[in-house]
Design an enzyme around this catalytic site. Structure first.
Site, PDB file in Angstrom:
ATOM      1  N   ARG A   4      18.873 -13.152  14.584  1.00 20.84           N
ATOM      2  CA  ARG A   4      19.537 -12.725  13.358  1.00 20.84           C
ATOM      3  C   ARG A   4      19.158 -13.697  12.247  1.00 20.84           C
ATOM      4  O   ARG A   4      19.123 -14.915  12.450  1.00 20.84           O
ATOM      5  CB  ARG A   4      21.053 -12.684  13.526  1.00 20.84           C
ATOM      6  CG  ARG A   4      21.575 -11.504  14.325  1.00 20.84           C
ATOM      7  CD  ARG A   4      21.363 -10.202  13.548  1.00 20.84           C
ATOM      8  NE  ARG A   4      21.949  -9.050  14.215  1.00 20.84           N
ATOM      9  CZ  ARG A   4      21.299  -8.233  15.021  1.00 20.84           C
ATOM     10  NH1 ARG A   4      20.015  -8.487  15.310  1.00 20.84           N
ATOM     11  NH2 ARG A   4      21.890  -7.182  15.558  1.00 20.84           N
ATOM     12  N   GLU A  15      18.560  -9.263   4.909  1.00 18.01           N
ATOM     13  CA  GLU A  15      17.673  -8.114   5.074  1.00 18.01           C
ATOM     14  C   GLU A  15      18.373  -6.809   4.714  1.00 18.01           C
ATOM     15  O   GLU A  15      19.592  -6.687   4.877  1.00 18.01           O
ATOM     16  CB  GLU A  15      17.113  -8.063   6.502  1.00 18.01           C
ATOM     17  CG  GLU A  15      18.129  -7.910   7.603  1.00 18.01           C
ATOM     18  CD  GLU A  15      17.462  -7.920   8.973  1.00 18.01           C
ATOM     19  OE1 GLU A  15      17.643  -6.919   9.695  1.00 18.01           O
ATOM     20  OE2 GLU A  15      16.777  -8.902   9.331  1.00 18.01           O
ATOM     21  N   HIS A  28      11.838  -6.504  10.958  1.00 15.89           N
ATOM     22  CA  HIS A  28      12.837  -6.309  12.029  1.00 15.89           C
ATOM     23  C   HIS A  28      12.392  -5.198  12.986  1.00 15.89           C
ATOM     24  O   HIS A  28      13.056  -4.171  13.150  1.00 15.89           O
ATOM     25  CB  HIS A  28      14.214  -5.993  11.444  1.00 15.89           C
ATOM     26  CG  HIS A  28      15.336  -6.323  12.397  1.00 15.89           C
ATOM     27  ND1 HIS A  28      16.604  -6.671  11.975  1.00 15.89           N
ATOM     28  CD2 HIS A  28      15.393  -6.358  13.752  1.00 15.89           C
ATOM     29  CE1 HIS A  28      17.376  -6.903  13.017  1.00 15.89           C
ATOM     30  NE2 HIS A  28      16.653  -6.710  14.116  1.00 15.89           N
TER      31      HIS A  28
END
Length: 361
Positions: A273, A302, A320
């Site tokens: 994360r 993000e 991601h």
């Protein structure tokens, strides 16, 4: 109007071994149905889907529940208010769900999340309200571990930069790409978060001759050296592989002190994360060559990316995509469905998160 048969839930965590009327319903009545319609007939239990999810989830739930696609409703708040006493479960792919959200849905007993990380769900607040949270562990471990190794290779050997060099026509002009200063040879990896994915990464890097150490809250029965201090781990390795869950307890765990300890040959790889890393401290460390480079699949805010990360020459950035393959995302979706269906038919989901353990024993 469809009326929910279960009583309102308590606002506190149930005592171990205690069964409420709702629990008994989940074990029996809910196995058959959760609601009765206005004519007294038996209807399907109601599941809320706040936002779009993987295409396999909704078809997998057909025949098991009535699915409310909240994002398609003209007035979502009105729908929640009208059906708050009927909705027994929530299927989510990223909606933030905290205590106040759950308080609007007093009949909910399950939140089934798509993904292994669940930092957008307050699992502690859910447990306090008698709500089980599930995630999708196991089915994405190998995919994320493969991505982590690919990102590591790209970062150490500058493979992305080399490809751009070729595409820009510089190699065709007779200019070879500069030799990379870094190599995979002789490196030592420190894994921050030796869970399923961390172990899968450790298994892979040993084929490269890379030794492994790790930092967790507590040591595990594994053949790797354990460090109780993250700073001490960083000082003794030159690859910091971040695989720890996000959330308040791990926010900015990798800070300026950790990066300084990692040193000028250090490589940071984050497939966990973005919030685990102090992004501004990382930018500063990259700009000043406090560390060598960083490979990032996740970001603090993000999908927004710190603008300096986009321009620094010693970063490799991915959007991601750690588990983003058709087979793995389909398997994750199927596990969401399995959690919901086993809850609706048996009252017990398959993969509850640790915070929900007192509710499923």
């Amino acid at each position: 109007m469809i009326m929910m048969t279960s009583p309102p839930r308590s606002s506190s965590l149930r005592p171990p071994g205690h069964q409420t009327a709702t629990d008994q319903m989940l074990g029996g009545f809910l196995a058959r149905t959760a609601v009765v319609d206005k004519d007294g007939g038996m209807g399907l239990p109601v599941v809320l889907m706040p936002g779009p999810m993987h295409e396999a989830v909704a078809p997998g739930l057909e025949g098991h529940c009535e699915l409310i696609r909240l994002w398609e409703e003209a007035d979502p708040d009105a729908v929640l208010a009208a059906r708050r006493d009927e909705i027994v479960a929530v299927a989510t792919g990223g909606t933030a769900i905290d205590g106040s959200y759950l308080d609007r849905l007093p009949a909910v007993r399950l939140v089934a999340s798509f993904g292994v990380g669940y930092d957008r769900i307050d699992a502690t607040a859910a447990a306090e309200r008698g709500v089980v949270v599930t995630n999708t562990p196991g089915v994405l471990d190998d995919e994320v571990a493969d991505t982590a190794l690919g990102l590591l290779l790209m970062t150490v050997r500058e493979l992305g930069q080399a490809e751009r060099y070729l595409r820009d026509g510089k190699w065709a002009d007779g200019r070879p790409y500069p030799l990379t200063r870094a190599t995979m040879r002789g490196r030592r990896m420190g894994i921050l978060g030796l869970g399923r994915i961390g172990q899968a990464i450790a298994d892979r890097v040993q084929a490269f001759g890379i030794s492994v150490a790790y930092h967790n809250r507590s040591p595990k029965d594994v053949p790797y050296e354990y460090y109780a201090s993250l700073v001490e781990l960083a000082a003794d390795v030159d690859i910091l592989m971040i695989v720890i869950p996000g959330g308040d307890s791990t926010r900015h765990l990798v800070d300026a002190d950790v990066l300084k300890a990692l040193g000028p040959e250090g490589i940071v790889i984050n497939v966990a994360r973005g919030t685990v890393v102090d992004e501004q401290a990382l930018v500063d460390a990259l700009r000043t060559n406090t560390i060598h480079a960083a490979g990032l699949d996740v970001f603090e805010h993000e999908p927004k990316v710190h603008p300096d990360l986009l321009t620094l020459p010693n970063t490799v950035l991915l959007p991601h995509v750690g588990s983003a393959t058709v087979p793995t995302r389909t398997a994750m979706a199927n596990l969401v469905v399995e959690n919901l269906v086993t809850f609706l038919t048996k009252g017990a989901p398959v993969t509850p998160v640790p915070e929900s353990a007192p509710l499923v024993k």
